[in-house]
Design a protein around this motif. Structure first.
Motif, short mmCIF file in Angstrom:
data_model
loop_
_atom_site.label_atom_id
_atom_site.label_comp_id
_atom_site.label_asym_id
_atom_site.label_seq_id
_atom_site.Cartn_x
_atom_site.Cartn_y
_atom_site.Cartn_z
N VAL A 1 -0.87 25.95 90.46
CA VAL A 1 -0.83 27.27 90.31
C VAL A 1 -0.22 28.00 91.63
CG1 VAL A 1 -2.45 29.39 90.22
CG2 VAL A 1 -2.75 27.38 88.94
N GLY A 2 0.36 28.84 91.42
CA GLY A 2 0.91 29.61 92.93
C GLY A 2 2.04 30.68 92.27
N LEU A 3 2.98 30.95 93.35
CA LEU A 3 4.15 31.81 93.12
C LEU A 3 5.26 31.18 93.97
CD1 LEU A 3 2.40 35.29 94.30
CD2 LEU A 3 2.86 34.40 92.09
N LEU A 4 6.45 31.55 93.32
CA LEU A 4 7.68 31.24 93.81
C LEU A 4 8.43 32.47 94.32
CD1 LEU A 4 10.07 29.13 94.73
CD2 LEU A 4 10.86 29.48 92.15
N HIS A 5 8.74 32.34 95.49
CA HIS A 5 9.51 33.66 95.98
C HIS A 5 11.05 33.22 96.40
CE1 HIS A 5 11.34 37.00 98.62
NE2 HIS A 5 10.33 37.68 97.83
N LEU A 6 11.85 33.89 95.83
CA LEU A 6 13.36 33.72 96.24
C LEU A 6 14.11 34.67 96.93
CD1 LEU A 6 14.15 31.90 92.39
CD2 LEU A 6 13.68 30.52 94.72
N PHE A 7 14.64 34.53 97.68
CA PHE A 7 15.44 35.49 98.59
C PHE A 7 16.86 34.97 98.76
CE2 PHE A 7 16.98 36.93 102.76
CZ PHE A 7 16.79 38.42 102.49
N VAL A 8 17.92 35.74 98.42
CA VAL A 8 19.07 35.35 98.58
C VAL A 8 19.80 36.04 99.95
CG1 VAL A 8 20.35 37.18 97.30
CG2 VAL A 8 21.64 34.92 97.57
N LYS A 9 20.44 35.08 100.69
CA LYS A 9 20.90 35.51 102.11
C LYS A 9 22.12 35.98 102.22
CE LYS A 9 19.54 32.82 105.42
NZ LYS A 9 19.22 31.45 106.00
#
Length: 136
Positions: free
Chosen positions: A33-41
């Protein structure tokens, strides 16, 4: 626990590209269980979640964006990097550069027809770097 990795997506032409599998291949094992955070640079592409089955959605979305934010408008001041550059920045601002996706039972908890898109707003933006943060 928080884990972070940088993902490199292959370069693509302008358009909306389904990249869910390419991202998953580069992620470490996901927690139960958790979260995936994606950030494009980058400032000339964006991320979104949308239809993962019919490729017409991707081409239609790209056409809609090109209609909403056309190239070579006479009021653009930022023009030195090509006619696709300023529209790419505007589209990136509209779409955003990050996503947060729930993780359930060790998998991304996306809907049946949902996938992760890299929306490339330059004619060719090159490889794109994404910071992936897994929070459990």
């Amino acid at each position: 626990m928080i884990r972070q990795t940088e993902i490199i997506l292959k370069g693509r032409r302008r358009g909306c590209h389904l990249v869910t599998d390419e991202i998953l291949r580069q992620l470490p094992a996901l927690p139960t269980v958790g979260l995936l955070h994606l950030f494009v640079k980058h400032t000339s592409c964006g991320l979104c979640i949308n239809e993962n089955a019919d490729p017409d959605v991707r081409s239609d979305l790209a056409s809609i964006l090109d209609h909403l934010v056309p190239e070579d408008e006479p009021y653009y001041q930022h023009t030195l990097e090509g006619s696709d550059d300023m529209p790419a920045h505007a589209k990136s601002a509209l779409f955003g550069v990050s996503l947060t996706i729930p993780i359930t039972r060790g998998r991304l908890n996306l809907g049946t027809w949902q996938g992760i898109y890299l929306c490339e707003f330059r004619n060719y933006g090159g490889a794109r770097k994404i910071v992936a943060t897994v929070i459990e």
